[in-house]
Design a protein around this motif. Structure first.
Motif, short mmCIF file in Angstrom:
data_model
loop_
_atom_site.label_atom_id
_atom_site.label_comp_id
_atom_site.label_asym_id
_atom_site.label_seq_id
_atom_site.Cartn_x
_atom_site.Cartn_y
_atom_site.Cartn_z
N ILE A 6 1.35 5.52 5.78
CA ILE A 6 0.28 5.50 4.78
C ILE A 6 -0.62 6.72 4.99
N LEU A 7 -0.96 7.02 6.24
CA LEU A 7 -1.78 8.21 6.52
C LEU A 7 -1.05 9.49 6.10
N GLN A 8 0.26 9.55 6.36
CA GLN A 8 1.03 10.71 5.94
C GLN A 8 1.04 10.84 4.41
N ALA A 9 1.15 9.71 3.73
CA ALA A 9 1.15 9.72 2.26
C ALA A 9 -0.20 10.22 1.73
N LYS A 10 -1.29 9.78 2.36
CA LYS A 10 -2.62 10.27 1.95
C LYS A 10 -2.70 11.78 2.14
N ASP A 11 -2.18 12.26 3.26
CA ASP A 11 -2.18 13.71 3.51
C ASP A 11 -1.36 14.44 2.45
N THR A 57 0.84 -1.20 0.00
CA THR A 57 0.00 0.00 0.00
C THR A 57 0.87 1.25 0.00
N LEU A 58 1.86 1.27 0.89
CA LEU A 58 2.75 2.42 0.99
C LEU A 58 3.57 2.60 -0.28
#
Length: 174
Positions: A127-132, A69-70
C-alpha cells in the motif's frame, strides 16, 4: 471460559486478548469470545482477533482492510498511468506490476496467501509502495524521461578486452 464470566472490565478483556494473540490461540479466542458474549450479553466483537496485530515495522500500522485498500489503489494506478505514452517503458513496467498484484489481491485467498504469492512484503508495505507510485506518476508525466532531446547524441563505449581469470586463493600478486 467459565473463569472469565466475571470479567466485565474492558481492561481485563484487552489483556486477555493480547495474551491470546501472543500465544497464537486466535481460534480458541474467537470461540471463547462467542461463548462469553452469549453468557454475559457483553458484545466482544470489538475485541475480535484479526489476521495480524502488528506489521513489525515501526510507523506502519496494520490495515484491517488491506486487500481492499490495495485493490483500490492498484486500480487508481492503472487509471492514472494512462497519461504516460503507451510505449514508454515506465508505463509498461507500472502496468505489468499493477496488473500482476491486482490479479492476486482479487483472488478469494487469505491476506497471508496474497503476501506470499506477490512476494514483495506485507500488504501494508505494498500500500505504501502504491501511494509512492501514485505520487510519482504526475512527476514522470512532467519530466518526460522517455523523450530524447533533439540533437542529443549517445556515446557508446565498447570494451572488448577479455576478462582476466580469477586468481587462485592464497597466491599473492607479483
Amino acid at each position: 471460559a467459565w473463569l472469565l464470566l466475571g470479567w466485565r472490565s474492558s481492561v481485563r478483556m484487552a489483556l486477555l486478548q493480547n495474551a491470546v494473540k501472543a500465544s497464537g490461540l486466535a481460534r480458541l479466542w474467537r470461540g471463547a469470545a462467542a461463548s462469553l458474549t452469549r453468557a454475559t450479553g457483553q458484545d466482544l466483537a470489538p475485541l475480535s482477533v484479526g489476521y495480524k496485530t502488528t506489521t513489525g515495522i515501526v510507523g506502519v500500522e496494520v490495515d484491517p482492510q488491506a486487500p481492499e485498500t490495495l485493490r483500490k489503489m492498484l486500480k487508481q494506478i492503472l487509471r492514472e498511468v494512462k497519461v504516460i505514452p503507451e510505449n514508454a517503458q515506465y508505463r509498461v513496467s507500472v502496468e505489468v506490476m499493477a496488473n500482476e498484484r491486482l490479479e492476486v489481491v482479487s483472488k478469494d485467498i487469505s491476506p497471508e496467501q496474497m503476501e506470499e504469492e506477490i512476494g514483495a512484503g506485507q500488504l501494508e508495505e505494498l500500500i505504501l509502495q502504491a501511494k509512492d507510485e501514485l505520487s510519482l506518476i504526475p512527476k514522470m508525466a512532467e519530466w518526460k524521461p522517455w523523450v530524447v532531446p533533439e540533437g542529443h547524441k549517445i556515446k557508446m563505449v565498447v570494451d572488448d578486452a577479455p576478462i582476466p581469470p580469477p586468481e587462485p586463493e592464497g597466491e599473492e600478486k607479483k
